[in-house]
Motif scaffolding. Structure first.
Motif, PDB file in Angstrom:
ATOM      1  N   PHE A 890     -36.370 -26.472  44.266  1.00  0.00           N
ATOM      2  CA  PHE A 890     -36.531 -27.169  42.985  1.00  0.00           C
ATOM      3  C   PHE A 890     -36.108 -26.289  41.820  1.00  0.00           C
ATOM      4  N   LEU A 891     -36.578 -25.046  41.821  1.00  0.00           N
ATOM      5  CA  LEU A 891     -36.249 -24.147  40.702  1.00  0.00           C
ATOM      6  C   LEU A 891     -34.746 -23.875  40.648  1.00  0.00           C
ATOM      7  N   LEU A 892     -34.107 -23.753  41.825  1.00  0.00           N
ATOM      8  CA  LEU A 892     -32.667 -23.523  41.858  1.00  0.00           C
ATOM      9  C   LEU A 892     -31.917 -24.718  41.277  1.00  0.00           C
ATOM     10  N   LEU A 893     -32.280 -25.924  41.700  1.00  0.00           N
ATOM     11  CA  LEU A 893     -31.591 -27.129  41.224  1.00  0.00           C
ATOM     12  C   LEU A 893     -31.849 -27.355  39.732  1.00  0.00           C
ATOM     13  N   GLN A 894     -33.076 -27.108  39.312  1.00  0.00           N
ATOM     14  CA  GLN A 894     -33.392 -27.320  37.900  1.00  0.00           C
ATOM     15  C   GLN A 894     -32.702 -26.286  37.012  1.00  0.00           C
ATOM     16  N   SER A 895     -32.677 -25.052  37.452  1.00  0.00           N
ATOM     17  CA  SER A 895     -32.055 -23.999  36.631  1.00  0.00           C
ATOM     18  C   SER A 895     -30.539 -24.150  36.574  1.00  0.00           C
ATOM     19  N   GLN A 896     -29.922 -24.693  37.638  1.00  0.00           N
ATOM     20  CA  GLN A 896     -28.467 -24.849  37.655  1.00  0.00           C
ATOM     21  C   GLN A 896     -28.000 -26.197  37.105  1.00  0.00           C
ATOM     22  N   TYR A 897     -28.724 -27.271  37.430  1.00  0.00           N
ATOM     23  CA  TYR A 897     -28.232 -28.610  37.105  1.00  0.00           C
ATOM     24  C   TYR A 897     -29.120 -29.387  36.131  1.00  0.00           C
ATOM     25  N   ASN A 898     -30.299 -28.841  35.822  1.00  0.00           N
ATOM     26  CA  ASN A 898     -31.188 -29.461  34.842  1.00  0.00           C
ATOM     27  C   ASN A 898     -31.404 -30.943  35.148  1.00  0.00           C
ATOM     28  N   PHE A 899     -31.734 -31.236  36.392  1.00  0.00           N
ATOM     29  CA  PHE A 899     -31.807 -32.630  36.821  1.00  0.00           C
ATOM     30  C   PHE A 899     -32.981 -33.379  36.201  1.00  0.00           C
ATOM     31  N   GLN A 900     -34.058 -32.645  35.803  1.00  0.00           N
ATOM     32  CA  GLN A 900     -35.204 -33.329  35.200  1.00  0.00           C
ATOM     33  C   GLN A 900     -34.811 -34.054  33.912  1.00  0.00           C
ATOM     34  N   ASP A 901     -34.026 -33.379  33.082  1.00  0.00           N
ATOM     35  CA  ASP A 901     -33.600 -34.010  31.820  1.00  0.00           C
ATOM     36  C   ASP A 901     -32.700 -35.210  32.093  1.00  0.00           C
ATOM     37  N   ILE A 902     -31.868 -35.111  33.132  1.00  0.00           N
ATOM     38  CA  ILE A 902     -30.982 -36.241  33.470  1.00  0.00           C
ATOM     39  C   ILE A 902     -31.808 -37.445  33.915  1.00  0.00           C
ATOM     40  N   LEU A 903     -32.848 -37.213  34.718  1.00  0.00           N
ATOM     41  CA  LEU A 903     -33.692 -38.310  35.172  1.00  0.00           C
ATOM     42  C   LEU A 903     -34.520 -38.893  34.031  1.00  0.00           C
ATOM     43  N   LEU A 904     -35.024 -38.039  33.149  1.00  0.00           N
ATOM     44  CA  LEU A 904     -35.784 -38.530  31.988  1.00  0.00           C
ATOM     45  C   LEU A 904     -34.892 -39.387  31.088  1.00  0.00           C
ATOM     46  N   SER A 905     -33.657 -38.933  30.911  1.00  0.00           N
ATOM     47  CA  SER A 905     -32.720 -39.691  30.089  1.00  0.00           C
ATOM     48  C   SER A 905     -32.428 -41.046  30.718  1.00  0.00           C
ATOM     49  N   ALA A 906     -32.271 -41.064  32.036  1.00  0.00           N
ATOM     50  CA  ALA A 906     -32.013 -42.329  32.727  1.00  0.00           C
ATOM     51  C   ALA A 906     -33.197 -43.278  32.597  1.00  0.00           C
ATOM     52  N   SER A1063     -34.201 -14.171  35.827  1.00  0.00           N
ATOM     53  CA  SER A1063     -33.230 -15.260  35.959  1.00  0.00           C
ATOM     54  C   SER A1063     -33.851 -16.565  35.457  1.00  0.00           C
ATOM     55  N   PRO A1064     -33.030 -17.564  35.105  1.00  0.00           N
ATOM     56  CA  PRO A1064     -33.574 -18.871  34.714  1.00  0.00           C
ATOM     57  C   PRO A1064     -34.511 -19.450  35.775  1.00  0.00           C
ATOM     58  N   LEU A1065     -34.201 -19.194  37.048  1.00  0.00           N
ATOM     59  CA  LEU A1065     -35.063 -19.683  38.125  1.00  0.00           C
ATOM     60  C   LEU A1065     -36.451 -19.074  38.001  1.00  0.00           C
ATOM     61  N   GLN A1066     -36.526 -17.762  37.759  1.00  0.00           N
ATOM     62  CA  GLN A1066     -37.824 -17.099  37.655  1.00  0.00           C
ATOM     63  C   GLN A1066     -38.580 -17.538  36.408  1.00  0.00           C
ATOM     64  N   LYS A1067     -37.860 -17.775  35.328  1.00  0.00           N
ATOM     65  CA  LYS A1067     -38.523 -18.233  34.092  1.00  0.00           C
ATOM     66  C   LYS A1067     -39.136 -19.610  34.299  1.00  0.00           C
ATOM     67  N   ASN A1068     -38.419 -20.493  34.961  1.00  0.00           N
ATOM     68  CA  ASN A1068     -38.985 -21.811  35.253  1.00  0.00           C
ATOM     69  C   ASN A1068     -40.182 -21.706  36.188  1.00  0.00           C
ATOM     70  N   GLY A1069     -40.116 -20.765  37.121  1.00  0.00           N
ATOM     71  CA  GLY A1069     -41.234 -20.553  38.031  1.00  0.00           C
ATOM     72  C   GLY A1069     -42.467 -20.059  37.307  1.00  0.00           C
TER      73      GLY A1069
END
Length: 1312
Positions: A890-906, A1063-1069
């Protein structure tokens, strides 16, 4: 129009033949009404109905007359567009009605009726002439297909076993005719009268005589007729029996008992017609020919009657069994070859049915088996003599085999004349008896009541014969290399070793039978004696130092027979354990002298060429491959790998495989010369040798590949450097849908999942093209294939988001994307293509492409490029949902692709006029993912929304709020009470607070005792403050007693830490961990900076002990790519106290358990052996996961089997749970107890805990194995209802059994 075959004499002949062939159906009907009904439905019941000449001519005429009319009608309806909406059947009925009422049909029908009437009237007028005695004997119509054919090959013009359908008349005999027949058959009448009577019998249905009042008299006289030496009477009597056997009526019992009684009379007669064994058997003797034919009839009926005897009363079966055993019990005290004893009935039946198929069929169903075994008690000598023959043959194995091989050539058919054998010597007859006895006894041993015949007391033996003694004697037939001369290739089917091997394999295939009969050390030792000979001969050669020692080494066929039997033993769990540990032993009492060790030693030495090559008896590649396969059956299980690990077979196989690969390159290439223009033999030989080398390479790769069946085996395979080649081989077989081996029908899916749990495994799968092929197949199901062809019948429209066709591909994809190291390998630092436009038929080739097209739906171009947008996007979201269950993924996908914002926008764009988010399939999937990815918590610490609308609810279809921005609504966050800080008196608390504690090991032992007692009896008192105190007090003491790694000084300065960027992954964690801590109320304010500081200190400290690797594995290029969940857990356990957390982690790093609890601890660590460090496989997978699977296979076999059948591995799900410290799976208090349990009780409790969890979930696992979604359930669902305290007793029991094995294995990770 031509009426060929449907008028005049032709029509009359065809109708006559039809009536003759349908005679049995008419007679079985019994009355006119039933006969008419039977004939009307004859097309449905008669298999060969359409082959009769009348039917063929009538069909031809209908096609010729009506086909043009039917085509015109079809064209007319098609042109008018009058296809009825109610379906195709209505259209057919309309056309049919139109044709039936047409003039051509009426004309044809009238003419056909006229011709038929004329023909039938003529047949009736001349009935006696047309259907009288013998009128249709001479017919040669090829359409006579008796339902139960019993053929007896003969050179005679008309066989006594010929079809009854061309031998009889349609008139039923009256009582006067029956009386006449009975009288004429009397033995005082002349030959001609008796012949005429027999002809009348054969011209009528046998049932007419058997059901009459005159049958007892006819039967008595028939017995006299059968004993007559006159050939014509013999022929006619056997013909009558044959015709009677062709029906399935209960009257066949009378005929069978008649035949058996006749044969009994022949063997009990004083005329001396039965020859002695020593004189052999001369088939040309008319009396013997008659007997052989009678036994053929008897045996064929024995095999056929099993199909229908259950239809009849029990008396039918009982009389057949009684008469058979009564016959076979005659002369059962015959001596060995060369005595004056007469041949017994079993000698004859053994000639005709050497493999005792009659007995095997009779033992198949419980209906007959129960009565047969009960009757055999009465006729016990049959079994006793069979056992005696087996023992005698085994004891006198030096018989000349040239006789045996000639004899076996003629076994398949016993015929008179025709250039076949006509004489069988006494030795051959005894050998036939032996074969029959082996198969009879082999079948008897398969059943409990059959085994009750043992032990058997023989007259000439003081000791009774036990099952073990009998089987040892049979094994000696297989293993003694000096017993027989090798037979010719085409007679191998009756070679004694092959036959006994077949029987032993059948016994092995029944696990319960094999356990009772075969799994004995004495039998196994005898079976493997030739293999031990090879090993002993080498030892003796070494000791003799040049002295010549003569050894009678076994041949290739002997070794292959042994391998076949042992392989069948190894195909079952109990069989494998018998080979590994010996009789009645287990892994805790194992020795190094078991069968598995003998086989492994032999295989290793044979592979390395250490078995003497100077003799022609050195094992061939076929033999080595067969024994290597047995080793593979053992080492592809965790137990087997534990036993065979010491033999280093993986490295041996790789070494031999590399030599085989290089062999063609170094071999001399043949060149043409002036002397070799016509010499094609050398070219053929070269081709064959090249094929042999290729096959040998495949055998080696196949056996090497099977190391990947277990977690530790996969590590060994990776260390050999042959991972890529083995994956290519597996993919080639997997693509062709080939089964794994001769004893395993499936298993590649399981192996793929095991491999895909690791970074190097994922790289290998990508190189083979497996991932590309998987995505292409998936895309063809969801969207389109590479070369779609138009469908005449459209696919069914599914109402489910994931239908059956796509569910299989969903599971296959999830299996390879389940583990973070594999996901990191394919996605880390790889941006999405995000192009301006996509082609409709453009198929993704990589995981990144797949995510871009179906998951990260951030542009209209992606949506417009899909044929089935909603279904395909839902599929992608389902994949995403399972992937993010792994928090690192999850942290890898969110830090690289920011999928949460894409889903919220949808979600925000999917609203109605009232600005409310629309409830649909995609919005519910997005909502579920958004909640799951935001909240952290165990089963009672967060609430996940459903994915579907509950239409049964009265209050509302969907009771959870949808949202388009974070934080999530309160409805998803259950209220959690604050943690109590009040200290309660308990023994553990007092012990930890003692001012003068005990020292060293005594303190640790007492601490373990108090901790386990408290977990069992008072788990609610084990609060957070006590567990924190336990870690603070215990770690300094343990670090002095159990240090495995050195305690290095921390050299980090403020400036060095500031230079270290997270890394962005660790910050999100960090954000997730702080949010979880606040939710749990273990921290009361934002301590993000402290946790970031702790992670920097840990990272810096561990980097001092890490060595970045220059390998192709992305996972090893940088420092640990995931989040440090263990450090975050300790931080929250210590209430956000940075200093206490760091002090604990610093000292904890010296313990062996730190390598398993604290995942970054051993990432690229210099403390690991170099080959383990370079493998990219974590010890938590290769050691913990392997040991979990080991215990499951022994303690929870149903769970282990469920994983195997689901294609998912226990090691993979446990690696997933352990890597993130059970976050999202257990409640916080259970997580804290887990950490304390492993630290205090020992790191092997990590294994026991996972086994306890799987035991707790056994019911759910079995259910989801059935629904084929086990991976989805285990990944998505929290572990509800599980408490460590409830399973502490179970874990203590596992510790007693397995600690010596598992604890030592887990702490050996630092040794090469």
């Amino acid at each position: 129009m031509t009426w060929r075959g449907l008028e005049g004499e032709d029509l009359k002949n065809n109708i006559r033949q039809l009536i003759i062939d349908f005679e049995p159906h008419i007679r079985e009907a019994g009355n006119f009404e039933l006969a008419e009904e039977t004939l009307i439905h004859l097309e449905e019941s008669e298999q060969h109905f359409h082959r009769f000449e009348f039917v063929k001519q009538l069909k031809r005429k209908i096609d010729e007359a009506l086909s043009p009319l039917i085509e015109d009608e079809i064209e007319k309806f098609a042109m008018a567009g009058q296809v009825d909406t109610s379906g195709q059947e209505t259209l057919v009925s309309k056309i049919t009605q139109s044709v039936i009422h047409s003039k051509p049909y009426c004309d044809m029908s009238k003419k056909m009726k006229r011709y038929l009437s004329e023909a039938v009237e003529d047949l009736i007028k001349n009935f006696d002439a047309e259907f009288g005695s013998g009128k249709h004997k001479e017919t040669s119509d090829p359409l006579h297909y008796p339902r139960h054919s019993h053929h007896l090959d003969s050179d005679e013009e008309e066989s006594s076993c010929d079809s009854s359908f061309n031998q009889g008349m349609l008139l039923m005999p009256n009582s006067e005719e029956l009386q006449t027949v009975a009288d004429k058959l009397h033995k005082n009448r002349d030959i001609q009268s008796r012949t005429e009577a027999m002809q009348i019998l054969n011209q009528n249905m046998p049932a007419d005589f058997i059901n009459s009042d005159y049958w007892p008299q006819i039967r008595k006289n028939l017995l006299d007729v059968m004993t007559e030496p006159e050939d014509s009477l013999t022929h006619l009597s056997l013909k009558f029996i044959t015709r009677a056997f062709m029906t399935t009526s209960p009257q066949t019992r009378e005929i069978y008992t008649l035949l058996a009684e006749y044969l009994i009379g022949q063997f009990q007669s004083r005329r001396g017609t039965i020859p002695k064994i020593k004189n052999g058997l001369d088939i040309t003797n008319p009396a013997i020919t008659k007997l052989v034919k009678a036994f053929r009839l008897l045996n064929e009926f024995q095999q056929e009657t099993t199909n229908y005897w259950i239809r009849y009363p029990d008396r039918y079966l009982e009389e057949i069994l009684e008469s058979t055993l009564n016959l076979f019990s005659i002369h059962q005290m015959g001596g060995p070859v060369g005595t004056s004893a007469q041949l017994s009935p079993i000698h004859f039946i053994a000639l005709i049915d050497p493999k005792a198929q009659w007995f095997i069929k009779w033992m198949h169903g419980n209906y007959s088996r129960h009565r047969l075994l009960k009757l055999l008690e009465k006729y016990r000598p049959i079994v006793v003599n069979a056992v005696r023959h087996c023992l005698d043959f085994s004891a006198n194995r030096k018989l000349p085999f040239d006789l045996m091989s000639d004899f076996s050539d003629s076994f398949t058919k016993i015929t008179v004349g025709g250039g076949r054998r006509s004489y069988y010597a006494g030795a051959e007859l005894e050998y036939a008896y032996f074969i029959h006895s082996v198969y009879l006894i082999g079948r008897l041993l398969c059943f409990t009541n059959g085994r009750k015949f043992f032990p058997i007391k023989l007259k000439d033996s003081e000791e009774p014969v036990t099952i073990k003694k009998l089987l040892v004697s049979l094994v000696l037939v297989v293993v003694d290399p000096s017993s027989f001369t090798m037979p010719r290739a085409h007679s191998m089917s009756y070679e004694p070793a092959s036959l006994v091997t077949e029987i032993l394999k059948i016994l092995c295939s029944h696990e319960q039978t094999a356990e009772i009969c075969l799994y004995k050390d004495e039998i196994t030792t005898a079976l493997l004696s030739p293999v031990s000979q090879f090993l002993d001969s080498q030892c003796n050669k070494t000791e003799s130092e040049g002295e010549e020692v003569e050894h009678n080494t076994p041949g290739e066929s002997t070794l292959l027979h042994i391998a076949d039997i042992v392989s069948m033993i190894a195909s079952s769990t109990k069989g494998r354990r018998h080979l590994m540990y010996g009789e009645g032993k287990n892994m805790f009492t194992r020795t190094k002298s078991s069968a598995a060790h003998i086989i492994a030693k032999f295989t290793k030495k044979a592979l390395l060429g250490e078995i003497p090559r100077d003799s022609s008896s050195a094992p061939s590649k076929n033999v080595i491959g067969a024994y290597l396969y047995i080793c593979r059956q053992l080492y592809n299980t965790c137990e087997g790998l534990l036993v065979l690990y010491q033999y280093d077979l993986h490295n041996v196989i790789v070494r031999v495989w590399k030599e085989a690969v290089n062999e063609p390159a170094v071999s001399v290439t043949p060149t043409p010369s002036e002397h070799s223009s016509s010499d094609s033999d050398s070219i053929v030989t070269t081709r064959h040798s090249a094929l042999d080398i290729t096959a040998w390479e495949d055998i080696l790769r196949d056996n090497l590949l099977n190391f990947a069946s277990s977690a530790k085996g996969l590590l060994l395979l990776q260390q050999t450097g042959a991972m890529n080649e083995c994956m290519s081989y597996m993919y080639a077989r997997y693509e062709k849908k080939l089964q794994v081996s001769k004893c395993e029908k499936f298993g590649y899916g399981y192996m793929v999942t095991q491999v895909a749990a690791t970074a190097p495994g994922m790289i290998a799968l990508q190189k083979t093209g497996y991932i590309k092929s998987l995505i292409a197949e998936l895309w063809s199901v969801l969207e389109c294939g590479a070369s779609d062809t138009p469908l005449f019948t459209p696919k069914s429209w599914s109402v489910d988001a994931i239908d059956r066709s796509s569910h299989k591909h969903l599971i296959r994809l999830l299996n390879v994307l389940s583990a973070f190291p594999a996901v990191y390998e394919v996605l880390a630092n790889k941006p999405l293509p995000s192009r301006a436009e996509y082609g409709f038929r453009e198929i993704p080739k990589t995981i990144v492409d797949f995510m871009d097209r179906l998951i990260i739906m951030d542009s209209d171009a992606k949506a417009h490029s899909l044929f089935n947008f909603e279904e395909s996007h839902t599929f992608g979201l389902r994949v995403l949902n399972v992937m993010i269950c792994c928090l690192d993924t999850f942290l890898l996908l969110q830090s690289q692709y920011n999928f949460q914002d894409i889903l919220l926008s949808a979600q925000g764009h999917n609203h109605n006029l009232k600005e409310e988010i629309i409830l649909d399939m995609l919005s519910l999937e997005r909502n579920h993912i958004l909640v799951r990815s935001y909240l952290i918590g165990g089963p009672s610490e967060r609430t996940l929304p459903p994915r579907s609308i509950d239409e049964k609810k009265k209050t509302g279809a969907f009771s959870f709020p949808l949202f388009s921005s974070y934080p999530v609504p309160r409805e998803y966050i259950p209220s959690i009470g604050g943690r109590s800080t009040v200290k309660q008196d308990n023994d553990l608390g007092k012990f930890l607070s003692a001012k003068k504690p005990e020292k060293g090991q005594a303190w640790l032992d007492k601490c373990k005792t108090l901790f386990s007692k408290m977990l069992i009896s008072k788990p609610d008192l084990l609060k957070a403050n006590i567990m924190q105190q336990l870690l603070e007090v215990g770690i300094p003491i343990m670090s002095k007693l159990q240090d495995v790694f050195p305690l290095l000084e921390y050299t980090g300065s403020d400036s060095s830490l500031r230079a270290l960027k997270l890394s962005p992954l660790q910050k999100n964690g960090i954000k997730m961990a702080i949010r979880y801590g606040l939710h749990l109320k273990v921290i009361h304010n934002d301590v993000t900076d402290r946790l970031a500081q702790l992670l920097k200190q840990c990272s810096y400290y561990l980097q001092q002990q890490q060595k970045p690797m220059e390998v192709s594995i992305e996972y090893l290029h940088s420092f640990y790519g995931g989040f440090d969940w263990f450090a975050a857990t300790i931080f929250l356990m210590f209430g956000g106290n940075l200093e206490k957390s760091w002090n604990f982690l610093h000292k904890f790093s010296t313990l062996g358990c730190s390598g398993y609890l604290w995942i970054p601890r051993l990432h690229c660590s210099v403390h690991l052996p170099s080959d383990l460090m370079c493998s990219g496989i974590s010890p938590i997978f290769s050691s913990t996961g392997h040991n979990i699977e080991l215990i499951l296979q022994i303690e929870l076999p149903l769970v282990a089997s469920a994983f195997k059948m689901s294609g998912f591995t226990p090691a993979q799900i446990c690696f997933h749970w352990l890597k993130q410290c059970f976050w999202n799976y257990l409640d916080w208090n259970e997580i804290c107890q887990y950490v304390c349990l492993c630290v205090v009780m020992g790191i092997d409790y990590q294994v026991y805990l996972c086994c306890a969890i799987l035991k707790h979930q056994q019911k759910n696992i079995m259910e989801h194995m059935q629904t084929q979604d086990l991976i989805i359930h285990l990944k998505e669902a929290a572990i509800t209802g599980f408490r460590i305290s409830n399973y502490m007793t179970y874990m203590l029991e596992l510790e007693k059994k397995y600690r010596d094995t598992i604890f030592r294995d887990m702490l050996n990770i630092t040794r090469p």
